[in-house]
Scaffold this motif. Structure first.
Motif, short mmCIF file in Angstrom:
data_model
loop_
_atom_site.label_atom_id
_atom_site.label_comp_id
_atom_site.label_asym_id
_atom_site.label_seq_id
_atom_site.Cartn_x
_atom_site.Cartn_y
_atom_site.Cartn_z
N ASP A 112 0.85 -1.20 0.00
CA ASP A 112 0.00 0.00 0.00
C ASP A 112 0.88 1.24 0.00
OD1 ASP A 112 0.86 0.54 2.58
OD2 ASP A 112 -0.94 -0.28 3.53
N LYS A 113 0.25 2.40 -0.04
CA LYS A 113 1.00 3.66 -0.18
C LYS A 113 1.91 3.93 1.01
CE LYS A 113 -2.97 6.23 1.64
NZ LYS A 113 -3.98 7.28 1.35
N ASN A 114 1.63 3.28 2.15
CA ASN A 114 2.45 3.51 3.34
C ASN A 114 3.53 2.44 3.53
OD1 ASN A 114 0.90 5.81 4.15
ND2 ASN A 114 -0.70 4.40 4.88
N SER A 115 3.61 1.49 2.58
CA SER A 115 4.60 0.41 2.72
C SER A 115 6.02 0.96 2.63
CB SER A 115 4.39 -0.64 1.63
OG SER A 115 3.16 -1.31 1.79
N SER A 116 6.89 0.42 3.48
CA SER A 116 8.29 0.84 3.48
C SER A 116 9.01 0.26 2.26
CB SER A 116 8.96 0.34 4.77
OG SER A 116 10.35 0.28 4.63
N GLU A 117 9.71 1.12 1.54
CA GLU A 117 10.49 0.65 0.38
C GLU A 117 11.57 -0.33 0.80
OE1 GLU A 117 11.28 0.15 -3.53
OE2 GLU A 117 9.68 1.39 -2.71
N ASP A 118 12.17 -0.05 1.97
CA ASP A 118 13.21 -0.95 2.48
C ASP A 118 12.64 -2.32 2.80
OD1 ASP A 118 15.88 -1.57 3.81
OD2 ASP A 118 14.51 -1.80 5.51
N ALA A 119 11.45 -2.35 3.41
CA ALA A 119 10.82 -3.64 3.74
C ALA A 119 10.47 -4.41 2.47
CB ALA A 119 9.57 -3.41 4.58
#
Length: 367
Positions: free
Chosen positions: A149-156
């Protein structure tokens, strides 16, 4: 990568993902849990996982990655349970379900706490089920859809893809809504149609008991997906009902169009209807893996004489080509029968065709 991976649900998909991670990340520990304790015990015995957990809480507490590989309805319950547990900082949670909108909505109980959840759907499967059918090559070249989703961490997200690198799948990122529409069109809806064709044939048998006998050939093949788990498809339809209701309405319009063409008796229009379908179908990628598991069938014309079938299987065994299924469509005296041999993948089928053509004069055809 080092760390602890906790797989919840040790069936075909969960077991195969565990194997992929074990092969790629030798220093990782794979822990498994299944509501069926025997399935978990078996998974450890055959080396799919390293350890078993007696409960979800036990396996999740120190996990760096949690994979939920269960039916969607069960996955929703697990997400809620995980939201109440003390989890390791930075843990990534993903699922493997074939519907995403409701799962992402349910996962807000995790993301609101700052826990990383990224929806996933490996688009691969097999005719077999259970952990004993798990294999590390199951996802190779298949599409693996993610729905961050839009709040997902790019690093994760990057870390999740690194964990799953051993699948050798083609990773794609889509919105949950697009995912459910795409899978609705090319997977969920075709399953409904296959089931409805079977229902129609069963009803027609009341008028003629020859229906089931004649349906044993090509009809059985085109409706093969109707043999899938009723429990799984009940959940899928309920979770993707808005998309499927729209598709069913469109299908009604399409069938009305066919009915109108037949009523007018317009032969040219009927021809163009089938021509357009043929051209589109023939243009689809033949070697790509899609949403519905492919059936790698080889049709062999065999003469009716003693030992002809064992002759073919003997040659395949000599070349160490594995067969997943074999059946005879028709055998009559002095008439060629059709032997249908199924394989695990495209490569095995190609090798089998080459083998049979090399050792025999039997005609082969790819199904």
């Amino acid at each position: 990568m080092r760390g602890r991976v906790f797989v919840i649900g040790l069936g075909l998909i969960g077991g195969s993902l565990a194997l992929c991670i074990k092969e790629k990340h030798k220093d990782a520990a794979i822990i498994g849990y299944d509501i069926n304790a025997e399935q978990a015990r078996l998974a450890k015995m055959i080396g799919v996982i390293d350890e078993t957990a007696d409960s979800i809480e036990e396996g999740a507490s120190e996990a760096d990655l949690i994979i939920i590989s269960t039916p969607v309805t069960v996955a929703e319950q697990i997400l809620e349970a995980l939201s109440r547990m003390a989890l390791k900082k930075g843990v990534i949670i993903t699922d493997t379900g074939s519907t995403k909108t409701t799962i992402i909505r349910k996962a807000s109980c995790l993301t609101s706490r700052g826990i990383h959840f990224i929806g996933g759907h490996p688009m691969a499967g097999s005719h077999k089920s259970g952990v004993t059918a798990a294999k590390s090559i199951l996802f190779e070249n298949a599409f693996y859809l993610f729905t961050p989703d839009k709040n997902s961490s790019e690093d994760a997200f990057e870390r999740l893809m690194a964990w799953l690198e051993g699948t050798k799948a083609k990773f794609l990122s889509v919105s949950p809504e697009e995912h459910d529409y795409l899978t609705g069109v090319i997977s969920h809806f075709p399953h409904i149609i296959a089931a409805s064709l079977v229902h129609q044939a069963a009803a027609a048998e009341e008028d003629s008991n020859l229906v089931s006998r004649l349906a044993a050939g090509g009809f059985r093949d085109i409706t093969r997906i109707a043999s899938s788990s009723p429990e799984m498809w009940r959940d899928i339809l309920l979770h993707n009902k808005e998309v499927l209701m729209d598709l069913l309405k469109n299908w009604q319009f399409e069938m009305q169009r066919v009915l109108e063409i037949l009523e007018t008796g317009d032969g040219e229009e009927i021809y163009h209807y089938f021509e357009k379908a043929k051209n589109y179908r023939d243009g689809l990628p033949s070697k790509e893996k899609g949403a519905i598991p492919a059936f790698y069938d080889l049709f062999v014309d065999v003469p009716d004489y003693p030992g002809s079938i064992s002759e073919i299987t003997g040659y395949l065994a000599r070349e160490k080509i594995n067969i997943t299924n074999i059946r005879i469509l028709e055998t009559r005296e002095d008439v060629y029968g059709v032997l249908v041999i199924s394989f695990q993948n495209e490569e095995d089928r190609a090798r089998a065709e080459e083998c049979i053509n090399h050792y025999t004069k039997f005609e082969t055809q790819i199904g």
